[in-house]
Scaffold this active site. Structure first.
Site, mmCIF file in Angstrom:
data_model
loop_
_atom_site.group_PDB
_atom_site.id
_atom_site.type_symbol
_atom_site.label_atom_id
_atom_site.label_comp_id
_atom_site.label_asym_id
_atom_site.label_seq_id
_atom_site.Cartn_x
_atom_site.Cartn_y
_atom_site.Cartn_z
ATOM 1 N N ARG A 238 10.667 -2.025 11.693
ATOM 2 C CA ARG A 238 9.530 -1.462 12.408
ATOM 3 C C ARG A 238 9.276 -2.296 13.652
ATOM 4 O O ARG A 238 9.430 -3.515 13.628
ATOM 5 C CB ARG A 238 8.286 -1.493 11.511
ATOM 6 C CG ARG A 238 8.116 -0.235 10.716
ATOM 7 C CD ARG A 238 7.006 -0.326 9.714
ATOM 8 N NE ARG A 238 5.719 -0.785 10.240
ATOM 9 C CZ ARG A 238 4.589 -0.757 9.532
ATOM 10 N NH1 ARG A 238 4.600 -0.296 8.288
ATOM 11 N NH2 ARG A 238 3.461 -1.187 10.048
ATOM 12 N N ARG B 174 -10.187 1.163 8.506
ATOM 13 C CA ARG B 174 -9.852 -0.230 8.810
ATOM 14 C C ARG B 174 -10.897 -0.909 9.674
ATOM 15 O O ARG B 174 -10.728 -2.095 9.989
ATOM 16 C CB ARG B 174 -8.514 -0.273 9.555
ATOM 17 C CG ARG B 174 -7.324 -0.484 8.640
ATOM 18 C CD ARG B 174 -6.106 -0.057 9.419
ATOM 19 N NE ARG B 174 -5.007 -0.952 9.290
ATOM 20 C CZ ARG B 174 -3.800 -0.545 8.839
ATOM 21 N NH1 ARG B 174 -3.611 0.685 8.432
ATOM 22 N NH2 ARG B 174 -2.811 -1.384 8.801
ATOM 23 N N LYS C 217 0.824 -1.216 0.000
ATOM 24 C CA LYS C 217 0.000 0.000 0.000
ATOM 25 C C LYS C 217 0.854 1.261 0.000
ATOM 26 O O LYS C 217 0.649 2.160 -0.816
ATOM 27 C CB LYS C 217 -0.920 0.052 1.234
ATOM 28 C CG LYS C 217 -1.853 -1.112 1.392
ATOM 29 C CD LYS C 217 -2.775 -0.934 2.595
ATOM 30 C CE LYS C 217 -2.104 -0.946 3.957
ATOM 31 N NZ LYS C 217 -1.548 -2.255 4.354
ATOM 32 N N ARG D 78 11.580 -7.372 6.128
ATOM 33 C CA ARG D 78 11.452 -5.958 5.763
ATOM 34 C C ARG D 78 12.324 -5.039 6.616
ATOM 35 O O ARG D 78 12.342 -5.138 7.833
ATOM 36 C CB ARG D 78 9.982 -5.533 5.891
ATOM 37 C CG ARG D 78 9.738 -4.097 5.528
ATOM 38 C CD ARG D 78 8.307 -3.873 5.165
ATOM 39 N NE ARG D 78 7.426 -3.717 6.320
ATOM 40 C CZ ARG D 78 6.145 -3.365 6.209
ATOM 41 N NH1 ARG D 78 5.594 -3.168 5.027
ATOM 42 N NH2 ARG D 78 5.406 -3.233 7.294
ATOM 43 N N ARG E 86 -1.781 -8.471 13.724
ATOM 44 C CA ARG E 86 -2.175 -7.576 12.613
ATOM 45 C C ARG E 86 -3.019 -8.347 11.600
ATOM 46 O O ARG E 86 -3.980 -7.806 11.045
ATOM 47 C CB ARG E 86 -0.909 -6.996 11.943
ATOM 48 C CG ARG E 86 -0.215 -5.957 12.824
ATOM 49 C CD ARG E 86 1.223 -5.737 12.415
ATOM 50 N NE ARG E 86 1.361 -4.978 11.185
ATOM 51 C CZ ARG E 86 2.516 -4.842 10.527
ATOM 52 N NH1 ARG E 86 3.607 -5.431 10.964
ATOM 53 N NH2 ARG E 86 2.572 -4.114 9.446
HETATM 54 P P1 AMP Z 1 0.370 0.455 8.699
HETATM 55 O O1 AMP Z 1 1.526 1.395 8.567
HETATM 56 O O2 AMP Z 1 -0.764 0.809 7.801
HETATM 57 O O3 AMP Z 1 0.802 -0.987 8.594
HETATM 58 O O4 AMP Z 1 -0.188 0.648 10.188
HETATM 59 C C1 AMP Z 1 0.627 0.350 11.307
HETATM 60 C C2 AMP Z 1 -0.214 0.320 12.562
HETATM 61 O O5 AMP Z 1 -0.805 1.622 12.793
HETATM 62 C C3 AMP Z 1 -1.400 -0.631 12.517
HETATM 63 O O6 AMP Z 1 -1.047 -1.968 12.841
HETATM 64 C C4 AMP Z 1 -2.292 -0.004 13.604
HETATM 65 O O7 AMP Z 1 -1.788 -0.284 14.897
HETATM 66 C C5 AMP Z 1 -2.106 1.485 13.352
HETATM 67 N N1 AMP Z 1 -3.080 1.985 12.361
HETATM 68 C C6 AMP Z 1 -2.821 2.457 11.113
HETATM 69 N N2 AMP Z 1 -3.957 2.840 10.496
HETATM 70 C C7 AMP Z 1 -4.954 2.591 11.385
HETATM 71 C C8 AMP Z 1 -6.365 2.743 11.345
HETATM 72 N N3 AMP Z 1 -7.002 3.220 10.254
HETATM 73 N N4 AMP Z 1 -7.077 2.386 12.446
HETATM 74 C C9 AMP Z 1 -6.476 1.892 13.543
HETATM 75 N N5 AMP Z 1 -5.150 1.697 13.641
HETATM 76 C C10 AMP Z 1 -4.391 2.044 12.578
#
Ligand code: AMP
Length: 226
Positions: free
Chosen positions: A164, A92, A19, A131, A175
């Site tokens: 990360r 989400r 993404k 990663r 996740r």
């Molecule tokens: P990502 O970078 O999209 O993989 O997001 C990393 C983490 O940020 C996720 O595992 C959640 O803990 C938090 N996060 C990101 N976007 C959201 C969202 N829309 N709602 C809730 N938590 C989020």
């Protein structure tokens, strides 16, 4: 801004489906602002702000942050930056989708397109566990494929590359569970309420092939392939 481009696009998919990479490329190619809730939360965590500290308690375990926190980030961003966006990783949950609908309705706007990048569990695990990321500019690399190691400077912005905190086996299981139980219902919600808005792309393809398909859906003629 490139004429003919969709104005409000949501990009969803499981962890490591590409993404962020695709959103960066599309944003550079057609000038649609990229808004990643995960990236905004990581910036806050690095800053050590109140919201960053609160968010990290969830993100580090692989859990979603509370809906109000994610919704506030997005609606705050829209109030400052307007209503054109490539939303990466939001909404989400069903509650976030309903809040996004309401926020758009109050601005007389509608979503134009939702793209799902699909990826099987084996590929997800392998991508996540290999990663290495730049925690500042968001660039990601595969340790196996690209040959980068933790601590080496990011080729884009020179920040030392790192893993990360949520790219671990335990956080990944959580996740994936959050994606299955909280995000998949969002896809069903949009398929039901806005027939035809949702498009699925095979995220296991080469990044360039995914980019070609995403670009075709978003429209406009990219000025460069980023
Ligand atoms: P990502 O970078 O999209 O993989 O997001 C990393 C983490 O940020 C996720 O595992 C959640 O803990 C938090 N996060 C990101 N976007 C959201 C969202 N829309 N709602 C809730 N938590 C989020």
């Amino acid at each position: 801004m490139v004429p003919g481009v969709k104005q409000r696009v949501v990009l969803l998919g499981p962890p490591a489906s590409g993404k962020g990479t695709q959103a960066d490329r599309i944003s550079a190619a057609v000038g649609l602002p990229h808004l990643s809730t995960g990236a905004l939360l990581r910036i806050e965590s690095r800053r050590g702000s109140d919201i960053g500290r609160k968010a990290e308690a969830y993100t580090i375990r692989g859990e979603l942050v509370p809906d109000e926190m994610a919704v506030e980030l997005v609606t705050g961003w829209m109030s400052e930056n307007g209503c054109r966006f490539l939303l990466d990783g939001f909404p989400r949950t069903l509650s976030q989708a309903v809040s996004l609908d309401a926020a758009l309705e109050s601005r007389n706007a509608l979503l134009d397109l939702i793209i799902i990048l699909e990826l099987g569990e084996e590929a997800i695990r392998s991508r996540i566990l290999n990663r290495i990321s730049c925690l500042v500019c968001g660039a990601t690399f595969s340790a196996g494929l690209h040959g980068y190691e933790e601590g080496e400077p990011c080729p884009r912005c020179r920040t030392p590359l790192a893993r990360r905190k949520d790219d671990t086996e335990t956080a990944l299981s959580q996740r994936l569970e959050a994606y299955r139980s909280q995000t998949l219902p969002v896809l069903a919600y949009y398929e039901r309420t806005v027939p035809g808005i949702l498009h699925r792309i095979d995220g296991e393809q080469e990044s360039d092939a995914v980019f070609t398909e995403v670009s075709a859906l978003i429209g406009g003629k990219p000025t460069r392939s980023a």
